[in-house]
Design a protein around this motif. Structure first.
Motif, mmCIF file in Angstrom:
data_model
loop_
_atom_site.group_PDB
_atom_site.id
_atom_site.type_symbol
_atom_site.label_atom_id
_atom_site.label_comp_id
_atom_site.label_asym_id
_atom_site.label_seq_id
_atom_site.Cartn_x
_atom_site.Cartn_y
_atom_site.Cartn_z
ATOM 1 N N LEU A 103 67.786 21.161 60.152
ATOM 2 C CA LEU A 103 66.766 21.025 61.191
ATOM 3 C C LEU A 103 65.735 22.140 61.094
ATOM 4 C CD1 LEU A 103 66.006 19.435 63.871
ATOM 5 C CD2 LEU A 103 67.076 21.334 65.057
ATOM 6 N N GLY A 104 66.192 23.306 60.660
ATOM 7 C CA GLY A 104 65.257 24.417 60.554
ATOM 8 C C GLY A 104 65.938 25.686 60.108
ATOM 9 N N ILE A 105 65.097 26.630 59.687
ATOM 10 C CA ILE A 105 65.596 27.945 59.292
ATOM 11 C C ILE A 105 64.871 28.968 60.147
ATOM 12 C CG2 ILE A 105 65.822 29.586 57.397
ATOM 13 C CD1 ILE A 105 65.287 26.990 55.598
ATOM 14 N N ILE A 106 65.631 29.707 60.929
ATOM 15 C CA ILE A 106 65.023 30.711 61.789
ATOM 16 C C ILE A 106 65.199 32.065 61.096
ATOM 17 C CG2 ILE A 106 64.918 31.657 64.121
ATOM 18 C CD1 ILE A 106 64.608 28.547 63.976
ATOM 19 N N PRO A 107 64.094 32.704 60.724
ATOM 20 C CA PRO A 107 64.242 33.977 60.033
ATOM 21 C C PRO A 107 64.728 35.074 60.980
ATOM 22 C CG PRO A 107 61.931 33.516 60.476
ATOM 23 C CD PRO A 107 62.691 32.308 60.913
ATOM 24 N N LEU A 139 57.907 31.180 73.973
ATOM 25 C CA LEU A 139 56.909 31.431 75.011
ATOM 26 C C LEU A 139 56.395 32.860 74.922
ATOM 27 C CD1 LEU A 139 58.473 29.742 78.185
ATOM 28 C CD2 LEU A 139 56.840 28.783 76.559
ATOM 29 N N ASN A 140 57.316 33.782 74.608
ATOM 30 C CA ASN A 140 56.957 35.196 74.617
ATOM 31 C C ASN A 140 55.983 35.558 73.500
ATOM 32 O OD1 ASN A 140 57.457 37.821 75.872
ATOM 33 N ND2 ASN A 140 58.274 38.366 73.865
ATOM 34 N N ASN A 141 56.231 35.023 72.316
ATOM 35 C CA ASN A 141 55.331 35.289 71.190
ATOM 36 C C ASN A 141 55.273 34.055 70.297
ATOM 37 O OD1 ASN A 141 53.848 36.249 69.094
ATOM 38 N ND2 ASN A 141 55.141 38.041 68.671
ATOM 39 N N PRO A 142 54.468 33.078 70.722
ATOM 40 C CA PRO A 142 54.475 31.774 70.029
ATOM 41 C C PRO A 142 54.020 31.841 68.576
ATOM 42 C CG PRO A 142 53.247 31.675 72.110
ATOM 43 C CD PRO A 142 53.526 33.109 71.844
ATOM 44 N N VAL A 143 53.329 32.928 68.196
ATOM 45 C CA VAL A 143 52.856 32.988 66.805
ATOM 46 C C VAL A 143 53.827 33.736 65.899
ATOM 47 C CG1 VAL A 143 50.417 32.762 67.372
ATOM 48 C CG2 VAL A 143 51.443 35.044 67.282
ATOM 49 N N SER A 144 54.900 34.292 66.477
ATOM 50 C CA SER A 144 55.857 35.011 65.633
ATOM 51 C C SER A 144 56.575 34.028 64.708
ATOM 52 C CB SER A 144 56.881 35.734 66.509
ATOM 53 O OG SER A 144 57.630 34.806 67.245
ATOM 54 N N ALA A 145 57.139 34.579 63.637
ATOM 55 C CA ALA A 145 57.793 33.724 62.639
ATOM 56 C C ALA A 145 58.923 32.911 63.251
ATOM 57 C CB ALA A 145 58.326 34.594 61.504
ATOM 58 N N ALA A 146 59.762 33.582 64.058
ATOM 59 C CA ALA A 146 60.898 32.881 64.657
ATOM 60 C C ALA A 146 60.401 31.747 65.559
ATOM 61 C CB ALA A 146 61.764 33.862 65.439
ATOM 62 N N LEU A 154 58.654 17.043 58.860
ATOM 63 C CA LEU A 154 57.926 18.212 58.357
ATOM 64 C C LEU A 154 58.734 18.849 57.234
ATOM 65 C CD1 LEU A 154 57.206 20.053 61.737
ATOM 66 C CD2 LEU A 154 55.528 18.864 60.362
ATOM 67 N N ASP A 155 58.031 19.431 56.264
ATOM 68 C CA ASP A 155 58.752 20.185 55.254
ATOM 69 C C ASP A 155 59.343 21.428 55.906
ATOM 70 O OD1 ASP A 155 58.321 18.542 53.108
ATOM 71 O OD2 ASP A 155 56.390 19.451 52.600
ATOM 72 N N VAL A 156 60.540 21.781 55.462
ATOM 73 C CA VAL A 156 61.174 22.965 56.026
ATOM 74 C C VAL A 156 60.646 24.203 55.307
ATOM 75 C CG1 VAL A 156 63.333 24.188 56.417
ATOM 76 C CG2 VAL A 156 63.250 21.713 56.681
ATOM 77 N N ILE A 157 59.991 25.064 56.061
ATOM 78 C CA ILE A 157 59.532 26.320 55.467
ATOM 79 C C ILE A 157 60.200 27.469 56.207
ATOM 80 C CG2 ILE A 157 57.287 25.476 54.674
ATOM 81 C CD1 ILE A 157 56.164 26.888 57.251
ATOM 82 N N ILE A 158 60.188 28.625 55.591
ATOM 83 C CA ILE A 158 60.713 29.795 56.282
ATOM 84 C C ILE A 158 59.508 30.645 56.665
ATOM 85 C CG2 ILE A 158 62.360 31.676 56.201
ATOM 86 C CD1 ILE A 158 63.379 30.360 53.557
ATOM 87 N N PRO A 159 59.096 30.589 57.929
ATOM 88 C CA PRO A 159 57.945 31.396 58.313
ATOM 89 C C PRO A 159 58.281 32.883 58.188
ATOM 90 C CG PRO A 159 58.571 29.846 60.046
ATOM 91 C CD PRO A 159 59.686 29.892 59.070
ATOM 92 N N GLY A 210 57.409 33.084 52.728
ATOM 93 C CA GLY A 210 57.075 31.911 53.519
ATOM 94 C C GLY A 210 56.821 30.714 52.637
ATOM 95 N N LYS A 211 57.399 30.779 51.473
ATOM 96 C CA LYS A 211 57.134 29.726 50.495
ATOM 97 C C LYS A 211 57.708 28.379 50.949
ATOM 98 C CE LYS A 211 61.217 30.948 47.921
ATOM 99 N NZ LYS A 211 61.743 31.584 46.745
ATOM 100 N N LEU A 212 57.102 27.384 50.361
ATOM 101 C CA LEU A 212 57.469 26.031 50.762
ATOM 102 C C LEU A 212 58.780 25.614 50.117
ATOM 103 C CD1 LEU A 212 55.621 24.078 52.422
ATOM 104 C CD2 LEU A 212 55.386 22.850 50.273
ATOM 105 N N PHE A 213 59.602 24.977 50.869
ATOM 106 C CA PHE A 213 60.816 24.390 50.317
ATOM 107 C C PHE A 213 60.636 22.882 50.329
ATOM 108 C CE2 PHE A 213 64.396 27.305 49.707
ATOM 109 C CZ PHE A 213 63.695 28.478 49.941
ATOM 110 N N GLY A 214 60.826 22.283 49.199
ATOM 111 C CA GLY A 214 60.590 20.841 49.099
ATOM 112 C C GLY A 214 61.687 20.025 49.719
#
Lengths: 134, 271
Positions: free
Chosen positions: B206-210, B227-234, B250-255, B263-267
């Motif tokens: 479902l996702g990868i949370i750094p 909500l606290n920091n919507p632009v952060s990677a997590a 969506l493609d799964v990426i690691i922000p 932050g490379k793309l994972f296919g």
């Protein structure tokens, strides 16, 4: 494997992966065995025992979880002299069924022996006898 | 049609409550009506992570036992009005939770909300099985670490045998949420990589949370990281996971918070 690279610290992740794969293969077969598998094993055993003299250890029911399909493997060992009516190979009889998901199809498999059970329920002793004689 | 989602893991401390809060807030900001239920009787924390600890009057057990109406116990989030919380009891005996009672509450919540998200306690005891019992969808939160992966495997087994869906012979949708992932360490072979965990657990990603300092910063303040920091990677990773829950492919990426290669793309696509 430990000597792949002298300059780097050795990778530990592959070790973690191998240990997990070994451990989980074991745990899924033993403690991870769900109630359903145990019930299946008992019921299959009961049905087969009507026709062949099989030992409790002669029946192995195994569930392997895969991404798209899971496999339910039923392995029944029957002493060859006891099954002359079927041209069975000398190897243990192996019945494998493809199961989408883990729990929907096993029920179907469970039902099939149930029908046999009903059909033979009227005279199980006689059927068992003809089974071995034929 | 409302969906019941359980956030579970087996092992404690892997990020169930953090993920429940972050995903719930992400779904709610996307316009969904979301309710979060804390099932951790005696060790409730979702209220604290959501910053609602001083607003708890009634809890899940009060509702189950008929001491309070559902509407009285629900706490509406002050930041996102479509997000509500049903806290667990901190003092009552956890045996007060009955299967019938929980079932009734969830049925009622399904009429009012699009997503009913159950934050499971750690372990495989009654609290955890009750939390997963009525779920349509399960998120298995896993850290790239041996004990967490092993416990997740156990939980997957329970999801396939102890849920209502499983008992009816239906299939419960299961997703892996890999949390506290460090791409650099995985790249150096110091941490299980994504492919390893996926291969071992065999459920869709479902996702990868750094691993991110923003997660602790957000919980310090009582605010979901989304909500606290919507632009952060997590947060971005949680927003993507929420979109996938809503059916987006969506493609799964690691922000990444740093400007780096990671932050490379994972296919890989989430199923």
């Amino acid at each position: 494997m430990k000597l792949i690279n002298f300059f780097k610290r050795p990778s530990t992740a592959p070790v973690a992966r191998e240990r997990l794969q070994l451990l989980l293969a074991h745990e899924r077969a033993v403690s991870g065995k769900s109630d359903l598998i145990a019930i299946l094993q008992e019921e299959i055993m009961a049905v087969i025992a009507r026709h062949f003299p099989v030992e409790q250890e002669g029946i192995k029911v195994k569930m392997e979880r895969g991404e798209a399909v899971s496999t339910l493997e039923v392995e029944v060992e029957i002493p060859t002299p006891m099954c002359p009516s079927f041209p069975l190979p000398a190897k243990p009889a192996k019945v494998a069924a493809l199961v989408p998901g883990d729990s929907s199809e096993p029920k179907k498999l469970g039902e099939a022996p149930d029908r046999d059970e009903l059909a033979y329920d009227t005279a199980p002793a006689e059927m068992a006898k003809t089974g071995t004689e034929a | 049609m409302a969906k019941v989602l359980v956030v579970t893991s087996g092992k404690g401390g892997v990020g169930k409550t953090t993920s429940t809060a972050a995903l719930g807030a992400a779904l709610a900001t996307a316009g969904k009506n979301v309710v979060l239920i804390d099932f951790d009787v005696g060790l409730r924390n979702l209220d604290l992570v959501m910053g609602a600890e001083r607003r708890v009057v009634y809890d899940l057990i009060n509702v189950v036992q008929g001491d309070a109406k559902l509407a009285q116990a629900l706490i509406r989030d002050k930041r996102v009005p479509s997000l509500s919380l049903l806290p667990a009891s901190q003092t009552r005996d956890k045996d007060a939770l009955t299967d019938e009672g929980v079932s009734k509450v969830i049925t009622e919540l399904k009429e009012k909300f699009d997503w009913v998200i159950c934050d499971s306690p750690a372990g495989i005891e009654r609290g955890a099985t009750l939390a997963m019992r009525h779920a349509d969808v399960a998120i298995v939160v896993t850290n790239p670490e041996v004990s967490s992966v092993r416990d997740s495997d156990r939980i997957i087994g329970l999801l396939d045998s102890k849920t209502e869906k499983a008992e009816k012979g239906e299939r419960i949708e299961k997703h892996l949420l890999l949390t506290r992932f460090d791409a650099a360490r995985a790249g150096r072979g110091e941490m299980l990589n994504i492919a390893d965990v996926l291969e071992i657990l065999s459920i869709p990603l479902l996702g990868i949370i750094p691993e991110s300092s923003e997660v602790l910063r957000a919980s310090n303040l009582g605010s979901p990281v989304t909500l606290n920091n919507p632009v952060s990677a997590a947060a971005r990773a949680y927003f993507d996971a929420a979109k996938r829950l809503n059916g987006e492919a969506l493609d799964v990426i690691i922000p990444s918070d740093r400007k780096s290669l990671f932050g490379k793309l994972f296919g890989r696509r989430a199923a």
